[in-house]
Design an enzyme around this catalytic site. Structure first.
Site, PDB file in Angstrom:
ATOM      1  CG  ASP A 217     -47.209   3.534   7.864  1.00  0.00           C
ATOM      2  OD1 ASP A 217     -46.438   4.430   8.235  1.00  0.00           O
ATOM      3  OD2 ASP A 217     -47.591   2.625   8.619  1.00  0.00           O
ATOM      4  CG  HIS A 240     -47.564   8.628   8.476  1.00  0.00           C
ATOM      5  ND1 HIS A 240     -47.170   7.695   9.382  1.00  0.00           N
ATOM      6  CD2 HIS A 240     -48.922   8.605   8.486  1.00  0.00           C
ATOM      7  CE1 HIS A 240     -48.226   7.128   9.924  1.00  0.00           C
ATOM      8  NE2 HIS A 240     -49.300   7.655   9.403  1.00  0.00           N
TER       9      HIS A 240
END
Ligand SMILES: *[C@@H]1O[C@H](CO)[C@@H](O)[C@H](O)[C@H]1NC(C)=O
Length: 248
Positions: A217, A240
């Site tokens: 993430d 990300h």
């Protein structure tokens, strides 16, 4: 040399020795920890913390090499007399193999209301894969815990820590002032859910430098109320990038 000079030199010698000796070491093995990857060491780590907190001179909590199993451990600074505690970790701190042991709490290793804590080195292993497999199966599972959290704290330093496979976020800094994170390494697989690297919320004066963050993430996520955040030379991905929540 006169008697006076001899006394004076002796005095100086004593004085410098006592200054050097003022940094007392609290070895977790002396508080009942066993580095065998089996015994629960939570109480031992909390006891070493309590002893370091009870002294007002600089303290080092020392974690020798080996694997230590810890359940939810709370390092509370509310009544701590010490504002210079270094936690030198040469070993690995591991979550228990049953994810339920820590997964129903928000934080695994929690520092709250501490001032002047430094973590040097060490590896944290959240054993996330067991929980992610449960989540992927669609069964009812606990939400999962952040591996390392600093809450309502000041003057923090984390240098050289590695964190792998947290159940959820790896490191959280919330409502803190003056936190310096450097040489951090964070790893979790590409597809692991909600394994943000470093999450900063409601904090000021935070710097994150010279680090490598590869998770499923966000690399660094920032939630509202944060000011004066400095990030430099941080390699992100997979996962990300840096996400700035409600700031923009
Ligand atoms: C205490 O000793 C540790 C380990 O050598 C060191 O990292 C730390 O900076 C020392 N603390 C102070 C306040 O001198």
């Amino acid at each position: 040399m006169s008697m006076f000079q001899i006394l004076f030199v002796t005095f100086l010698h004593y004085f410098s020795v006592s200054i050097l000796a003022a940094n007392t070491t609290y070895n977790v093995l002396s508080y009942g920890a066993t580095a065998n990857g089996k015994s629960d060491c939570t109480k031992a780590f909390e006891a070493a913390w309590g002893a370091a907190c009870a002294s007002s001179s600089p303290a080092t909590i020392y974690v020798p090499r080996g694997r230590y199993i810890l359940g939810n451990a709370y390092f509370d600074g509310s009544t701590c007399k010490n504002n210079a505690i270094t936690i030198q970790i040469d070993g690995t701190l591991s979550a228990p193999s049953d994810y339920n042991a820590i997964g129903n709490n928000v934080h695994w290793l929690k520092f709250i209301r501490v001032t002047g804590v430094s973590i040097r080195g060490g590896t944290l292993d959240g054993l996330g894969p067991n929980l992610w497999a449960c989540k992927a199966s669609g069964k009812k599972c606990p939400q999962g815990a952040t591996s390392l959290a600093f809450l309502n704290s000041n003057k923090l330093s984390i240098n050289g820590l590695t964190s792998i496979n947290s159940q959820m976020f790896h490191i959280v800094v919330h409502e803190c002032r003056d936190a310096n994170l450097q040489n951090i390494k964070i790893f979790a697989p590409d597809e692991s859910p909600n394994t943000d690297g470093i999450h900063i919320g409601r904090s000021s004066g935070v710097s994150i430098t010279n680090s490598r963050i590869a998770t499923g993430d966000d690399c660094i996520s920032v939630s509202p109320g944060t000011s004066n955040l400095f990030v430099q030379n941080v390699a992100c991905g997979p996962g990300h990038g840096i996400s700035i929540g409600s700031l923009g």
